[in-house]
Design a protein around this motif. Structure first.
Motif, PDB file in Angstrom:
ATOM      1  N   VAL A  84       0.850  -1.182   0.000  1.00  0.00           N
ATOM      2  CA  VAL A  84       0.000   0.000   0.000  1.00  0.00           C
ATOM      3  C   VAL A  84       0.888   1.235   0.000  1.00  0.00           C
ATOM      4  N   ASP A  85       0.562   2.181  -0.839  1.00  0.00           N
ATOM      5  CA  ASP A  85       1.306   3.440  -0.911  1.00  0.00           C
ATOM      6  C   ASP A  85       1.138   4.185   0.408  1.00  0.00           C
ATOM      7  N   PRO A  86       2.204   4.445   1.142  1.00  0.00           N
ATOM      8  CA  PRO A  86       2.084   5.103   2.450  1.00  0.00           C
ATOM      9  C   PRO A  86       1.615   6.550   2.362  1.00  0.00           C
ATOM     10  N   THR A  87       1.581   7.122   1.157  1.00  0.00           N
ATOM     11  CA  THR A  87       1.145   8.510   1.015  1.00  0.00           C
ATOM     12  C   THR A  87      -0.359   8.639   0.784  1.00  0.00           C
ATOM     13  N   LEU A  88      -1.063   7.533   0.650  1.00  0.00           N
ATOM     14  CA  LEU A  88      -2.505   7.590   0.422  1.00  0.00           C
ATOM     15  C   LEU A  88      -3.218   8.166   1.642  1.00  0.00           C
ATOM     16  N   VAL A  89      -4.215   9.000   1.388  1.00  0.00           N
ATOM     17  CA  VAL A  89      -4.997   9.604   2.465  1.00  0.00           C
ATOM     18  C   VAL A  89      -6.181   8.718   2.814  1.00  0.00           C
ATOM     19  N   GLU A 100      -7.320  -2.495   1.767  1.00  0.00           N
ATOM     20  CA  GLU A 100      -5.988  -1.944   2.034  1.00  0.00           C
ATOM     21  C   GLU A 100      -5.781  -1.738   3.534  1.00  0.00           C
ATOM     22  N   ALA A 101      -6.822  -1.281   4.227  1.00  0.00           N
ATOM     23  CA  ALA A 101      -6.738  -1.112   5.683  1.00  0.00           C
ATOM     24  C   ALA A 101      -6.512  -2.467   6.344  1.00  0.00           C
ATOM     25  N   ALA A 102      -7.203  -3.486   5.865  1.00  0.00           N
ATOM     26  CA  ALA A 102      -7.041  -4.837   6.413  1.00  0.00           C
ATOM     27  C   ALA A 102      -5.610  -5.323   6.222  1.00  0.00           C
ATOM     28  N   ARG A 103      -5.035  -5.068   5.051  1.00  0.00           N
ATOM     29  CA  ARG A 103      -3.644  -5.486   4.802  1.00  0.00           C
ATOM     30  C   ARG A 103      -2.689  -4.756   5.725  1.00  0.00           C
ATOM     31  N   ARG A 104      -2.924  -3.464   5.965  1.00  0.00           N
ATOM     32  CA  ARG A 104      -2.042  -2.719   6.883  1.00  0.00           C
ATOM     33  C   ARG A 104      -2.123  -3.278   8.292  1.00  0.00           C
ATOM     34  N   LEU A 105      -3.322  -3.712   8.690  1.00  0.00           N
ATOM     35  CA  LEU A 105      -3.513  -4.259  10.035  1.00  0.00           C
ATOM     36  C   LEU A 105      -3.169  -5.746  10.115  1.00  0.00           C
ATOM     37  N   ARG A 106      -2.935  -6.353   8.971  1.00  0.00           N
ATOM     38  CA  ARG A 106      -2.665  -7.790   8.895  1.00  0.00           C
ATOM     39  C   ARG A 106      -3.824  -8.604   9.473  1.00  0.00           C
TER      40      ARG A 106
END
Length: 69
Positions: free
Chosen positions: A7-12, A18-24
């Motif tokens: 996920v692009d860390p600059t996304l607002v 994508e949120a699920a992937r960031r939270l694993r």
């Protein structure tokens, strides 16, 4: 970016996936957390999006609950 699921860390705004992937966590679990209001989300037209900082806020909330317990 290293792979197709990064996920692009600059996304607002993030998709729920994508949120699920960031939270694993799983996609279904993330949709449930959004539906229950545990993770903040906004509607853009007909689309549901999660503000990028809402992911960090959710983790901070979990950490606060762990410390209080």
């Amino acid at each position: 970016m290293n792979g197709p699921h990064d996920v692009d860390p600059t996304l607002v705004l993030l998709t729920v996936e994508e949120a699920a992937r960031r939270l694993r966590i799983g996609r279904t679990t993330c949709f449930r957390l959004v539906s229950d209001g545990e993770i903040e989300s906004v509607t853009v037209g007909r689309l549901r999006r999660v503000p990028a900082d809402a992911v960090s806020a959710y983790v901070a909330k979990l950490r606060g609950l762990a410390v209080a317990a």
